[in-house]
Enzyme design. Structure first.
Site, PDB file in Angstrom:
ATOM      1  CD  GLU A 191      43.889  36.265  45.233  1.00 37.80           C
ATOM      2  OE1 GLU A 191      44.802  35.597  44.693  1.00 37.80           O
ATOM      3  OE2 GLU A 191      43.754  37.496  45.056  1.00 37.80           O
TER       4      GLU A 191
ATOM      5  NE  ARG B  23      39.707  42.627  43.071  1.00 37.63           N
ATOM      6  CZ  ARG B  23      40.255  42.188  41.959  1.00 37.63           C
ATOM      7  NH1 ARG B  23      39.635  42.330  40.809  1.00 37.63           N
ATOM      8  NH2 ARG B  23      41.422  41.598  41.987  1.00 37.63           N
TER       9      ARG B  23
ATOM     10  CE  LYS C 272      47.969  40.215  42.743  1.00 32.99           C
ATOM     11  NZ  LYS C 272      46.605  39.644  42.664  1.00 32.99           N
TER      12      LYS C 272
HETATM   13  C1  3PG Z   1      44.009  40.031  40.626  1.00 34.92           C
HETATM   14  O1  3PG Z   1      43.437  40.601  41.527  1.00 34.92           O
HETATM   15  O2  3PG Z   1      44.906  39.224  40.820  1.00 34.92           O
HETATM   16  C2  3PG Z   1      43.654  40.341  39.237  1.00 34.92           C
HETATM   17  O3  3PG Z   1      42.622  41.260  39.176  1.00 34.92           O
HETATM   18  C3  3PG Z   1      43.326  39.159  38.430  1.00 34.92           C
HETATM   19  O4  3PG Z   1      43.585  39.549  37.142  1.00 34.92           O
HETATM   20  P1  3PG Z   1      42.766  38.985  35.907  1.00 34.92           P
HETATM   21  O5  3PG Z   1      41.327  39.454  36.119  1.00 34.92           O
HETATM   22  O6  3PG Z   1      43.412  39.623  34.715  1.00 34.92           O
HETATM   23  O7  3PG Z   1      42.870  37.498  35.934  1.00 34.92           O
END
Ligand code: 3PG
Length: 207
Positions: free
Chosen positions: A40, A44, A128
């Protein structure tokens, strides 16, 4: 456009904040050789769309999706880039309509029972759960599993190698997502062997 079928065999989903488009292909190849076949790429960074396009074109065995969708028009952009699924930290009717318009498998985000029911009503069995640890973590998911037995979750946000297996043991968790597998410093230094090792460690959590 529920994404359950597409991701049925993908229990660990690396969530990538891409350092630049040039790392996309070696990064995807490293993950694939570590035993992870889904990625994924979050919208960003400026290079995210280009990175998705490169992976879709050059690493066809990798199921590449786009994350952090927050504007309906992004569905057209990721579809054009070759993304095969989309993920959002939340959901809105406009996002759901855009996913349907583009026929894009979509994992919308939910963190409360009402949000979960609203998405389930629209056919989204896989959701999610974000931000997983802050929103209540495993005890919360276990609790909502009793009244919402049909809904399945991909928790992300605070998932680590230390808690991933415990999440995956829950009946209503089909996969976990996390950024720990693709640290930015390894992307920037081109250390794809290190990413392969972290990926292999993550894949070994499943056996
Ligand atoms: C996401 O977009 O799913 C999260 O930012 C991932 O979270 P993490 O950086 O705590 O793994």
């Amino acid at each position: 456009m529920d994404a359950s079928k597409l991701l049925v065999d993908s229990r660990i989903v690396p969530v990538v904040v891409l350092a630049n488009a040039d790392v996309a292909v070696p990064l995807a190849e490293a993950l694939l050789s570590s035993g992870l076949n889904v990625i994924e790429v979050t919208l960003r960074t400026d290079d995210a769309l280009q990175g998705i396009e490169k992976i879709a074109r050059n690493v066809p065995d990798m199921i590449v999706g786009a994350g952090s969708l927050r504007r309906p028009e992004q569905f057209a952009e990721i579809a054009a880039a070759g993304a095969r699924f989309a993920v959002s930290p939340g959901a809105s009717q406009r996002l759901l309509d855009a996913a349907a318009e583009h026929g894009m498998p979509f994992i919308p985000g939910a963190a409360t029972p009402s949000e979960m029911i609203a998405l389930f009503e629209q056919g989204y069995q896989l959701q999610k759960f974000f931000p997983a640890e802050l929103a209540g973590g495993r005890p919360f998911l276990k609790a909502v599993g009793a009244p919402l037995p049909e809904v399945r979750f991909m928790p992300t946000g605070g998932v680590t190698p230390d808690n991933a297996v415990d999440y995956l043991k829950l009946d209503n968790v089909t996969s976990v997502g996390g950024s720990w597998i693709t640290p930015r410093q390894h992307q920037q230094s081109g250390n794809f062997d290190a990413i392969r090792e972290i990926g292999a460690d993550a894949a070994s959590l499943l056996v």
